[in-house]
Write a protein that holds these residues in place. Structure first.
Motif, mmCIF file in Angstrom:
data_model
loop_
_atom_site.group_PDB
_atom_site.id
_atom_site.type_symbol
_atom_site.label_atom_id
_atom_site.label_comp_id
_atom_site.label_asym_id
_atom_site.label_seq_id
_atom_site.Cartn_x
_atom_site.Cartn_y
_atom_site.Cartn_z
ATOM 1 N N ARG A 56 -9.337 7.839 5.239
ATOM 2 C CA ARG A 56 -8.745 7.019 4.186
ATOM 3 C C ARG A 56 -7.764 6.072 4.859
ATOM 4 N NH1 ARG A 56 -7.769 9.931 -1.049
ATOM 5 N NH2 ARG A 56 -10.006 9.547 -1.012
ATOM 6 N N ILE A 57 -8.002 4.793 4.679
ATOM 7 C CA ILE A 57 -7.197 3.758 5.318
ATOM 8 C C ILE A 57 -6.366 3.062 4.257
ATOM 9 C CG2 ILE A 57 -7.290 1.592 6.607
ATOM 10 C CD1 ILE A 57 -9.937 2.607 7.811
ATOM 11 N N THR A 58 -5.078 2.951 4.518
ATOM 12 C CA THR A 58 -4.179 2.176 3.668
ATOM 13 C C THR A 58 -3.922 0.869 4.398
ATOM 14 O OG1 THR A 58 -3.161 4.223 2.920
ATOM 15 C CG2 THR A 58 -1.969 2.186 2.461
ATOM 16 N N ALA A 107 -8.164 -8.851 -8.025
ATOM 17 C CA ALA A 107 -8.596 -10.199 -8.381
ATOM 18 C C ALA A 107 -8.282 -11.148 -7.224
ATOM 19 C CB ALA A 107 -7.871 -10.653 -9.640
ATOM 20 N N THR A 108 -8.966 -12.259 -7.201
ATOM 21 C CA THR A 108 -8.692 -13.276 -6.185
ATOM 22 C C THR A 108 -7.297 -13.845 -6.436
ATOM 23 O OG1 THR A 108 -11.047 -13.786 -6.194
ATOM 24 C CG2 THR A 108 -9.628 -15.371 -5.132
ATOM 25 N N ALA A 109 -6.612 -14.233 -5.381
ATOM 26 C CA ALA A 109 -5.262 -14.805 -5.398
ATOM 27 C C ALA A 109 -4.183 -13.744 -5.594
ATOM 28 C CB ALA A 109 -5.127 -15.912 -6.444
ATOM 29 N N ILE A 110 -4.494 -12.483 -5.317
ATOM 30 C CA ILE A 110 -3.513 -11.388 -5.396
ATOM 31 C C ILE A 110 -3.331 -10.827 -3.990
ATOM 32 C CG2 ILE A 110 -3.025 -9.112 -6.359
ATOM 33 C CD1 ILE A 110 -3.097 -11.132 -8.545
ATOM 34 N N THR A 111 -2.088 -10.643 -3.587
ATOM 35 C CA THR A 111 -1.810 -9.970 -2.318
ATOM 36 C C THR A 111 -1.581 -8.487 -2.595
ATOM 37 O OG1 THR A 111 0.554 -10.393 -2.496
ATOM 38 C CG2 THR A 111 -0.764 -12.041 -1.324
ATOM 39 N N ALA A 112 -1.640 -7.678 -1.557
ATOM 40 C CA ALA A 112 -1.487 -6.236 -1.736
ATOM 41 C C ALA A 112 -0.718 -5.638 -0.570
ATOM 42 C CB ALA A 112 -2.851 -5.574 -1.843
ATOM 43 N N ASP A 113 0.109 -4.644 -0.893
ATOM 44 C CA ASP A 113 0.855 -3.931 0.139
ATOM 45 C C ASP A 113 0.221 -2.605 0.515
ATOM 46 O OD1 ASP A 113 2.841 -5.875 0.381
ATOM 47 O OD2 ASP A 113 4.020 -5.001 -1.243
ATOM 48 N N ALA A 114 -0.566 -2.029 -0.390
ATOM 49 C CA ALA A 114 -1.143 -0.708 -0.117
ATOM 50 C C ALA A 114 -2.485 -0.561 -0.827
ATOM 51 C CB ALA A 114 -0.182 0.384 -0.555
ATOM 52 N N GLU A 115 -3.512 -1.199 -0.290
ATOM 53 C CA GLU A 115 -4.866 -0.993 -0.803
ATOM 54 C C GLU A 115 -5.471 0.206 -0.074
ATOM 55 O OE1 GLU A 115 -7.760 -4.016 -2.111
ATOM 56 O OE2 GLU A 115 -6.479 -5.362 -0.957
ATOM 57 N N LEU A 116 -6.362 0.923 -0.752
ATOM 58 C CA LEU A 116 -6.988 2.111 -0.169
ATOM 59 C C LEU A 116 -8.462 1.865 0.086
ATOM 60 C CD1 LEU A 116 -5.403 4.847 -2.432
ATOM 61 C CD2 LEU A 116 -4.806 4.310 -0.082
ATOM 62 N N LEU A 117 -8.932 2.401 1.200
ATOM 63 C CA LEU A 117 -10.326 2.260 1.598
ATOM 64 C C LEU A 117 -10.776 3.577 2.214
ATOM 65 C CD1 LEU A 117 -12.083 -0.545 3.307
ATOM 66 C CD2 LEU A 117 -11.633 1.371 4.766
ATOM 67 N N PRO A 127 -7.883 10.106 13.987
ATOM 68 C CA PRO A 127 -7.444 9.015 13.107
ATOM 69 C C PRO A 127 -6.502 8.017 13.774
ATOM 70 C CG PRO A 127 -7.366 11.093 11.924
ATOM 71 C CD PRO A 127 -7.672 11.414 13.353
ATOM 72 N N GLU A 128 -5.611 8.491 14.637
ATOM 73 C CA GLU A 128 -4.694 7.574 15.326
ATOM 74 C C GLU A 128 -5.449 6.635 16.267
ATOM 75 O OE1 GLU A 128 -1.430 7.083 14.793
ATOM 76 O OE2 GLU A 128 -1.682 8.499 13.143
ATOM 77 N N TYR A 129 -6.423 7.179 16.976
ATOM 78 C CA TYR A 129 -7.232 6.350 17.867
ATOM 79 C C TYR A 129 -8.044 5.339 17.062
ATOM 80 C CZ TYR A 129 -10.704 4.956 21.302
ATOM 81 O OH TYR A 129 -11.517 4.213 22.115
ATOM 82 N N ALA A 130 -8.592 5.775 15.932
ATOM 83 C CA ALA A 130 -9.347 4.862 15.072
ATOM 84 C C ALA A 130 -8.460 3.732 14.578
ATOM 85 C CB ALA A 130 -9.942 5.632 13.891
ATOM 86 N N MET A 131 -7.208 4.057 14.218
ATOM 87 C CA MET A 131 -6.281 3.031 13.742
ATOM 88 C C MET A 131 -5.995 2.008 14.846
ATOM 89 S SD MET A 131 -2.662 3.412 11.724
ATOM 90 C CE MET A 131 -1.702 4.162 13.011
ATOM 91 N N GLU A 146 -1.827 2.859 7.459
ATOM 92 C CA GLU A 146 -1.977 4.290 7.712
ATOM 93 C C GLU A 146 -3.455 4.662 7.708
ATOM 94 O OE1 GLU A 146 -0.512 8.494 5.671
ATOM 95 O OE2 GLU A 146 -0.205 6.609 4.615
ATOM 96 N N VAL A 147 -3.808 5.621 8.548
ATOM 97 C CA VAL A 147 -5.148 6.199 8.558
ATOM 98 C C VAL A 147 -4.984 7.705 8.526
ATOM 99 C CG1 VAL A 147 -7.297 6.477 9.847
ATOM 100 C CG2 VAL A 147 -6.129 4.285 9.881
#
Length: 166
Positions: A56-58, A107-117, A127-131, A146-147
């Protein structure tokens, strides 16, 4: 083919099972492969694939990339992961795609501080190496915060998000 019996493909890839219930199939695959039940996930084509790790990537996206669409961001992440050398897990079927999911598309034209993927890998990776690998490949405007590793049996990321704050 009898209910609950597994048959491997020619190249030894994941097992495809006859029509049997989930618990019988899960036990069959785990017994044949010698894996724990939580590392096996069900895919829509009624076959079972092995997920070795889910990360899970933030991440954040700044004002310079706020006009990029959700689909383009998803494509960008797939390219970043391939360039970083992450062992991506792919869906099965006629046109396989990387198993990447973003929690709530903005939505388009929105910034984000903490999106999750969430990204699923077919081999384990620190996870640290992947980050570190991913950070080197990110275009300007994106930042990995964060990862963390999450269990494969957790529900989908889209179902786990309860609210967003704008």
């Amino acid at each position: 083919m009898a209910s609950g019996r597994a048959r491997a493909t020619e190249n030894g890839m994941p097992f495809h099972l006859a029509r049997c219930d989930y618990n019988t199939a899960l036990g069959c695959v785990c017994q044949v492969l010698g894996l724990l039940a939580e590392t096996v996930a069900r895919c829509p084509q009624r076959c079972y694939t092995i997920i070795m790790q889910r990360l899970r990537i933030t991440f954040s996206r700044g004002p310079q990339v706020k006009y990029i669409s959700h689909l383009d961001i998803t494509r960008m992440w797939e390219r970043v992961f391939r360039r970083a050398g992450l062992p991506l897990a792919y869906s099965q079927g006629f046109s396989p795609h990387a198993r990447i999911s973003i929690a709530a598309p903005l939505a388009t034209a929105i910034t984000a501080d903490a999106e999750l993927l969430d990204v699923e890998l077919d081999r384990r990776m620190d996870p640290e190496y992947a980050m570190q690998c991913v950070r080197q490949q990110l275009p300007p405007g994106f930042e990995v915060r964060e990862v963390e590793e999450v269990p494969a049996q957790w529900r989908a990321l889209q179902a786990a998000v309860r609210f967003s704050e704008y």
